[in-house]
Design a protein around this motif. Structure first.
Motif, PDB file in Angstrom:
ATOM      1  N   ARG A   1      -9.360   0.176   0.748  1.00  0.00           N
ATOM      2  CA  ARG A   1      -9.525  -1.282   0.841  1.00  0.00           C
ATOM      3  C   ARG A   1     -10.975  -1.577   0.500  1.00  0.00           C
TER       4      ARG A   1
ATOM      5  N   HIS B   1       2.342  -4.904   3.536  1.00  0.00           N
ATOM      6  CA  HIS B   1       0.919  -4.578   3.746  1.00  0.00           C
ATOM      7  C   HIS B   1       0.788  -3.256   4.498  1.00  0.00           C
TER       8      HIS B   1
ATOM      9  N   ASP C   1       0.535  -3.753   8.353  1.00  0.00           N
ATOM     10  CA  ASP C   1      -0.831  -3.291   8.119  1.00  0.00           C
ATOM     11  C   ASP C   1      -0.959  -1.851   8.639  1.00  0.00           C
TER      12      ASP C   1
ATOM     13  N   HIS D   1      -1.681   0.750   4.229  1.00  0.00           N
ATOM     14  CA  HIS D   1      -2.810   1.420   3.581  1.00  0.00           C
ATOM     15  C   HIS D   1      -2.494   2.877   3.302  1.00  0.00           C
TER      16      HIS D   1
ATOM     17  N   GLU E   1      -5.196  -4.432  -0.626  1.00  0.00           N
ATOM     18  CA  GLU E   1      -5.953  -5.391   0.180  1.00  0.00           C
ATOM     19  C   GLU E   1      -7.427  -5.229  -0.179  1.00  0.00           C
TER      20      GLU E   1
HETATM   21 ZN   LIG Z   1      -4.944  -4.010   5.929  1.00  0.00          ZN
END
Ligand SMILES: [Zn+2]
Ligand SMILES: [Zn+2]
Ligand SMILES: [Zn+2]
Length: 431
Positions: A138, A8, A224, A10, A94
């Protein structure tokens, strides 16, 4: 094969992310961190997905690798050698869902993994009619999360849907503000499609073990990351076939011989561990906030209820009841934070990174340094206070002011007295 996976992240097209979230940077930093499999991120974003197809090629096992490597401009990386087979990518994205169900607004994030570009194309095609995918890496969709899972199951049944950071108060499956009390409440008849949950930075496996309802799910941990240097701050360690199918099978099995352990923050370090009200500088343990009826003792407004509080609300097991056959975990502190502590500097400053890369060049990668290299070897690299910090971290001798209401917790590895009596068996003081 043994490998570390961070599922995960971005891209630079997500809000509040670094411009350095590019494929070359991700691959270099993954190597530095000791990660072999990293999420491609944001596959729903048209521009990023275009770059994904331009930069990556299938490696034949459901993962992807760089077609060509361009050295990123970051000077510290120039002595790092990288070949395309050292770091692989897994297609991932996500999505944020905001919708109303049974009279309440729900806001939850779901992570999606995909085995091939065709599945992504199909899914993107369908989703582009439901919301603006271009607006953010996202994207926000207004549909029911259950209907989304149904759509995924029909369009690309080999895709995996994992509820993200399931305890954070604002955007998660169990979130105190807009989540659910049970997984079935959210996914209904699609619940069997879900077999893994992401625990998030503010919770660790023992907190999740307190809910017997979660026993049949694999608990995964991911960074993340919004900037490349934060890759792998949480991650998963496997010993299984290095392929999409191997990864999925290991997750489904929850067998500690294939899914070896997760790498975790100390959960107190996460942004939403305790309860609090940021504006008033108020931090409370769940017990303390129950005493004030979950209201801020300074201004009387509602407190932001943290992850620990929410876990306690839904738990049906005691803290010290460990269910059998659980995938173990390790609490780690990112190496740049250990160095920053040792030098009394901030974790992102140049002098910290200079020492960080001194260690990387000596010992290969960050995971090895944090978990494997003997302290006696680490102490050869100056300043030797860094090795002392790693030793204290490995022993759990850390002091943490818990995170709350969007503030990260503050770790200290070197409380004044601990340095004085280093041999005197420092005290485990978590709070
Ligand atoms: Zn995230
Ligand atoms: Zn999220
Ligand atoms: Zn307040």
């Amino acid at each position: 094969m043994k490998f570390i996976a961070d599922l995960h992240i971005h891209s630079k097209f997500s809000r509040a992310t670094s411009k350095e979230m590019t494929f070359d940077n991700l691959a270099y930093w993954a190597k530095v961190k000791g990660i072999s499999l990293v999420a491609s991120g944001d596959f729903t974003h048209p521009e990023w997905f275009f770059l994904t197809k331009q930069k990556l090629e299938p490696s034949g096992n459901g993962f992807f690798r760089l077609k060509s490597i361009n050295l990123p401009p970051n000077g510290f990386l120039k002595n790092v050698s990288l070949s395309a087979d050292e770091v692989h990518f897994i297609l991932s994205t996500e999505i944020s869902f905001i919708y109303s169900k049974r009279g309440k607004v729900r806001k939850i994030h779901l992570l999606v993994l995909a085995p091939d570009l065709e599945s992504v194309e199909k899914l993107n095609q369908r989703l582009s009619g439901l919301g603006n995918l271009r607006a953010d890496g996202r994207p926000i969709l207004g549909i029911d999360a259950k209907l989304f899972v149904k759509m995924v199951a029909e369009l690309c049944p080999r895709c995996v849907v994992i509820p993200s950071h399931i305890w954070t108060p604002w955007f998660s499956l169990f979130g105190a503000n807009s989540g659910f009390e049970a997984i079935e409440e959210c996914f209904e008849e699609m619940t069997p499609f879900i077999f893994a949950l992401e625990t998030g930075l503010s919770s660790d496996p023992p907190m999740n073990w307190r809910l017997s309802a979660l026993d049949r799910y694999a608990l995964v941990s991911n960074s993340d990351a919004h900037s490349p240097s934060r890759l792998g701050r949480e991650a998963n360690v496997f010993d299984t076939e290095f392929s999409y199918n191997g990864l999925v099978a290991a997750l489904k099995s929850r067998d500690p011989r294939r899914f070896l352990y997760t790498i975790e923050f100390f959960p107190e370090e996460g942004k939403y561990h305790y309860d609090g009200h940021r504006k008033c500088n108020v931090v409370l343990s769940p017990r303390e906030s129950r005493r004030t009826n979950n209201l801020c003792p300074r201004c009387g407004k509602k407190l932001t209820i943290g992850v620990l509080h929410r876990v306690e609300e839904l738990a049906d097991r005691d803290l010290n009841q460990v269910p059998p056959d659980k995938v173990p975990f390790k609490n780690l502190i990112p190496l740049n934070e250990v160095i920053a502590e040792a030098l009394n500097k901030t974790p992102e400053c140049q002098s910290v990174w200079e020492i960080y890369f001194r260690f990387i060049h000596e010992f290969g990668n960050e995971q090895r340094i944090l978990t494997e290299v003997p302290i006696s070897e680490l102490s050869r690299v100056q300043p030797d206070k860094v090795s002392l910090g790693v030793e204290r971290m490995r022993k759990g001798l850390v002091h943490i002011e818990p995170g709350h209401d969007g503030f990260y917790g503050r770790i200290s590895l070197f409380p004044a007295e601990a340095i004085e009596g280093a041999s005197g068996g420092g005290q485990l003081s978590l709070f």
